[in-house]
Design a protein around this motif. Sequence first.
Motif, short mmCIF file in Angstrom:
data_model
loop_
_atom_site.label_atom_id
_atom_site.label_comp_id
_atom_site.label_asym_id
_atom_site.label_seq_id
_atom_site.Cartn_x
_atom_site.Cartn_y
_atom_site.Cartn_z
N LYS A 1 -10.42 37.42 37.01
CA LYS A 1 -9.89 38.62 36.37
C LYS A 1 -8.40 38.78 36.65
O LYS A 1 -7.63 39.21 35.79
N LYS A 2 -7.99 38.41 37.86
CA LYS A 2 -6.57 38.49 38.19
C LYS A 2 -5.77 37.45 37.39
O LYS A 2 -4.66 37.74 36.92
N ILE B 1 -7.48 25.50 40.81
CA ILE B 1 -8.30 24.72 39.89
C ILE B 1 -8.08 25.18 38.45
O ILE B 1 -7.90 24.36 37.54
N MET B 2 -8.05 26.49 38.24
CA MET B 2 -7.90 27.01 36.87
C MET B 2 -6.51 26.75 36.31
O MET B 2 -6.32 26.77 35.09
N PRO C 1 -16.37 29.64 40.49
CA PRO C 1 -15.12 30.41 40.41
C PRO C 1 -15.30 31.83 40.94
O PRO C 1 -16.30 32.49 40.69
N ASN C 2 -14.31 32.27 41.68
CA ASN C 2 -14.30 33.63 42.19
C ASN C 2 -14.02 34.59 41.03
O ASN C 2 -12.99 34.50 40.37
N LEU D 1 -5.41 36.75 46.91
CA LEU D 1 -5.82 36.64 48.30
C LEU D 1 -6.05 35.18 48.67
O LEU D 1 -6.18 34.32 47.80
N GLU D 2 -6.12 34.91 49.96
CA GLU D 2 -6.27 33.54 50.44
C GLU D 2 -7.56 32.91 49.91
O GLU D 2 -7.58 31.74 49.50
N GLU D 3 -8.64 33.68 49.90
CA GLU D 3 -9.93 33.12 49.46
C GLU D 3 -9.99 32.92 47.94
O GLU D 3 -10.92 32.29 47.43
N GLU D 4 -9.00 33.44 47.22
CA GLU D 4 -8.96 33.27 45.77
C GLU D 4 -8.11 32.09 45.32
O GLU D 4 -8.16 31.69 44.15
#
Length: 313
Positions: free
Chosen positions: A295-296, A190-191, A289-290, A181-184
């Motif tokens: 997890k995704k 970064i990761m 981090p989200n 998603l956009e917010e992710e």
Amino acid sequence: LGKRNAWLAWSFTNGLTFLCYAPVGKGAITLCIIMSFFNGAPLGGKFLADTVMADVIDYDEFLTKERAEATYTMFKGFMPKIAAIPASAIPIALLSTFGHKPPIDGILQEQDPPIRNFIRITIIYIPFAMVMGAFILKLKYPLRTSAQLEMVRNGIAVHDVQKKEALDPCTDTMYLPVDFLEEEMETVEIMNHFRGLEVIQAFINDPKKASVDLLKTAKVQLLLASIWFFVFLVASATTFEFLVSTDPKKQVLQFVPVLCIVFMAVGITAMCGTYLRLRGARMILTHKPNQHALKKILKQRTDLAKLRKFDDS
């Protein structure tokens, strides 16, 4: 033959034709010209590498849902230039070591057998071995048939339009790329500074501890790269006189500063890479981090790791 087999045949002949120069002896100018024709003939099939790269880009989109033409094209043009620097500099620096006689008053000198053998090995047998090694690696290329390439293109359409799994042609397993998603995306970007599954799992378990550990690791990596660079910088400076010396004893050691300069360049590259990684680690300290994105990412990397285990027999 098919695209893959034609590409492999081109790669094989590209290496094999280096051996055309093996029978060329002293003064055999006509034979050298004839053999140069055969050695250069495989260049006519160079376009096959571009067509295979286009298929790789499509397969990458099948896996990630992203087009990366610029990245692949840049690296395909950039990496040979990086390799060309030591490939040109090191053999030239070794000439004096093997007894090369420089021109006297502009007159070329007849060379002794050791230097002639060195040149023969450098321009015939080492390139032959390198290209054959590349050919052996290329045998593992899994997209063998046009039907598989069609499956890749159809799979991309299924992923984009129907949002369903599609058959991966390399492993014969159903695959659906992870959709972020956009917010992710900030967490994803970064990761992506850090590869592997362990780092993502660590952030899922304890983000604060993982970010601190990652920052320490990035600092150590940058420090080691900097030490490497400065060691070979000093070594290059202290041995540079060998390159300009007229003393035969020092000329024999001309390869030492050349190797030091090459390794110094490796240090510069490592410093740039580790600095970017350190910057990414610092960004994580100020960015929470989200967890859903983590997890995704873990699922994406796990799925991609499974797809690397294809039959390359």
